[in-house]
Design a protein around this motif. Structure first.
Motif, mmCIF file in Angstrom:
data_model
loop_
_atom_site.group_PDB
_atom_site.id
_atom_site.type_symbol
_atom_site.label_atom_id
_atom_site.label_comp_id
_atom_site.label_asym_id
_atom_site.label_seq_id
_atom_site.Cartn_x
_atom_site.Cartn_y
_atom_site.Cartn_z
ATOM 1 N N GLN A 10 4.278 0.075 3.050
ATOM 2 C CA GLN A 10 5.469 0.451 2.287
ATOM 3 C C GLN A 10 6.625 0.739 3.240
ATOM 4 O O GLN A 10 7.721 0.216 3.077
ATOM 5 C CB GLN A 10 5.217 1.692 1.429
ATOM 6 N N GLU A 64 9.607 0.599 -1.442
ATOM 7 C CA GLU A 64 9.761 1.287 -2.722
ATOM 8 C C GLU A 64 11.236 1.376 -3.097
ATOM 9 O O GLU A 64 11.623 1.039 -4.225
ATOM 10 C CB GLU A 64 9.165 2.690 -2.631
ATOM 11 N N ASP A 94 12.065 0.461 3.526
ATOM 12 C CA ASP A 94 11.170 1.107 2.565
ATOM 13 C C ASP A 94 11.070 0.201 1.343
ATOM 14 O O ASP A 94 12.042 0.027 0.598
ATOM 15 C CB ASP A 94 11.739 2.482 2.176
ATOM 16 N N SER A 131 0.856 -1.187 0.000
ATOM 17 C CA SER A 131 0.000 0.000 0.000
ATOM 18 C C SER A 131 0.892 1.237 0.000
ATOM 19 O O SER A 131 1.520 1.561 1.006
ATOM 20 C CB SER A 131 -0.905 -0.008 1.237
ATOM 21 N N LYS A 132 0.943 1.913 -1.123
ATOM 22 C CA LYS A 132 1.890 3.014 -1.309
ATOM 23 C C LYS A 132 1.670 4.112 -0.268
ATOM 24 O O LYS A 132 0.546 4.557 -0.038
ATOM 25 C CB LYS A 132 1.759 3.586 -2.713
ATOM 26 N N ARG A 189 12.987 -2.555 -3.339
ATOM 27 C CA ARG A 189 12.248 -3.629 -4.010
ATOM 28 C C ARG A 189 13.145 -4.834 -4.291
ATOM 29 O O ARG A 189 12.837 -5.969 -3.923
ATOM 30 C CB ARG A 189 11.664 -3.116 -5.331
#
Length: 518
Positions: A246, A317, A315, A154-155, A320
């Protein structure tokens, strides 16, 4: 037969009507609100798992079931990732390490000893092993580049993740209450491995009251065909992978913050690096062979201490690819990568998989430079270690502590050195990892060697005198810990022997049970 007058009948008529309405209302509340639904003790302990699950979900809303419902996108992603994990299986026998731990000489962090080399503890490791592992690593690295853009989360969301089983739930509830005492309101996801470990009272009543929820890992993990079940250290990485957040703070069930950790997500080094870890008491023992396998530059053991992975900021993002390599290192950890990265050292397991995964994909990472501090006390000249204190990464990043040297025996500034380094800018402890003596309310006073008692059996503080604790943390965090232990230990039965003993301990060591938070 008595004869009732019409007026009497009319006066009595409302009574059964009221009873019917009341009974109907109570039944509706019981079946519609999980907080009103209580199973008998036998139904939560001795009944078969299938019955426990069905009984606990008899209410119209079950938080655990909701939190454990994963999206089609997550299931598709996991299916592809699981295939890639199996495709990259090393085609060689599992690695072996010499019995026992490395020597203290091998595990001591020596930043001035630039000629120090890692221990060589792999047994019968050959060039063939290295070639096969390198090919498998390369294959997974390519898969990670392909899969990373599809990572599901969930960004922008922030939250805390941990794992627990029934044995560790009482310990985690102490940690969770300590988290809430700091004023932190971040949501918490507690991963349990399957429905047999599900406790409806804890998961759907106690935890939600503290803005936390159980997530059943098997509900997503078992959707992938031919995947091996996780165990031990592996659960941590799969909890991180499948968590909804995230921005994630992971801590072990026996770790907790002494101050609100929310601000850590919005400041350096987290915002610049996306992966923050803390140091252990020991030096690196990563095998030289690992760097050849991963195809990355060699890192000397004199560069930094090893990682103490009970607390991690991540994090998704920014990290990844790192996260997926962490999953790979842990999926094949017991057979290959725990041996390569730890070589049987203290805390062998997932501890080095975080930084090494980031290094393998060229992602940024930050390890707190200020050294870990032991929590305990001296008794008859011997130090009784109870837990570890980890420092505030923000001030650590800002002020740059000295490395150990001939003029700096510690990796922190000393009071006598001056130079404008006031106490408030030097890093202070932000987290506690009580990994030596777990804070289980039912056992902490009775376990063998507990530091809550002296060797002679007298009650005592675990982390030393009050003045030292206040100077270190800014307040008497140990008193707060014991308030929470008493709160949790007396939650089910204030007349229990456990509750009575905890109360006696608190009264003798700290005085009256009045909360410092009030």
């Amino acid at each position: 037969m008595p004869v009732f007058k019409a007026a009497t009948v009319l006066r009595l008529l409302p009574i059964p009507i009221v009873l019917i309405i009341y009974y109907t209302f109570v039944q509706i509340r019981i079946h519609s609100d999980a907080t009103y639904f209580r199973l008998p003790l036998w139904a939560t302990t001795n009944a078969p798992p299938s019955f426990r699950t069905k009984a606990a979900t008899a209410s119209s809303f079950n938080l655990t079931e909701t939190k454990s419902t994963f999206s089609p996108a997550m299931k598709d992603f996991w299916n592809d990732l699981s295939l890639s994990l199996e495709d990259a299986r090393p085609q060689c026998p599992p690695l072996q390490v010499k019995d026992g731990h490395p020597t203290s000489l091998e595990t001591t962090f020596e930043p001035l000893n630039i000629s120090k080399i890692p221990p060589a503890r792999l047994v019968n490791f050959t060039d063939e092993h290295e070639t096969v592992l390198s090919a498998s690593h390369y294959l997974m690295r390519n898969s990670v580049q392909r899969l990373a853009p599809r990572l599901v989360f969930s960004k922008g969301s922030q939250g805390i993740v941990t794992t627990a089983n029934p044995k560790y739930i009482p310990i985690f509830l102490v940690s969770l209450r300590m988290l809430r005492r700091t004023g932190c309101q971040l949501p918490v996801e507690v991963f349990i491995d399957n429905w047999t470990k599900y406790d409806p009272i804890v998961c759907d009543s106690v935890l939600p009251s503290l803005n936390a929820a159980c997530v059943v890992l098997s509900e997503i993990y078992d959707t992938a065909p031919n995947i091996r079940p996780p165990a031990s250290y592996q659960f941590k990485l799969f909890a991180l992978l499948f968590s909804s957040f995230q921005h994630t703070l992971f801590f072990d069930s026996d770790a907790f913050p002494a101050h609100d950790p929310t601000s850590l997500f919005s400041t350096h080094p987290y915002t610049t690096h996306g992966l923050v870890v803390w140091p252990d008491l020991f030096g690196l023992t990563v095998s030289e062979h690992y760097y050849h396998i991963a195809g990355i530059p060699y890192e000397s053991p004199s560069t930094r201490p090893s990682t103490e992975s009970g607390i991690v900021l991540l994090d998704k993002e920014k990290q990844r690819e790192s996260l997926l390599m962490m999953v790979y290192y842990n999926y094949y950890g017991p057979e290959y990568y725990y041996s390569l990265l730890c070589q049987g050292s203290h805390g062998a397991g997932d501890k080095e998989t975080f930084v090494q995964a980031a290094m393998a994909v060229g992602a940024p990472w930050y390890q707190v430079k200020t050294g870990v501090v032991g929590l305990g006390y001296f008794e008859h000249g011997k130090y009784r270690l109870s837990g570890l204190a980890q420092m505030d990464p923000r001030s650590d990043f800002a002020y740059g502590p000295p490395s150990k040297s001939h003029i700096h025996p510690e990796n922190r500034w000393q009071e006598a050195e001056g130079g404008g380094w006031e106490a408030q800018v030097r890093p202070k402890p932000w987290f506690v990892h009580q990994n030596m003596h777990k804070l289980n309310p039912t056992r902490i006073l009775e376990m063998d060697g507990t530091t809550a008692k002296t060797r002679s059996g007298n009650y005592t503080r675990m982390w030393g005198d009050r003045e030292g604790v206040v100077e270190m943390f800014g307040y008497d965090v140990e008193r707060r810990v014991w308030e929470v232990i008493v709160e949790e230990g007396c939650r089910l039965d204030e007349a229990s022997e456990v509750c009575m003993k905890l109360g006696e301990y608190f009264a003798e060591v700290f005085g009256t049970v009045d909360s410092i938070d009030e």
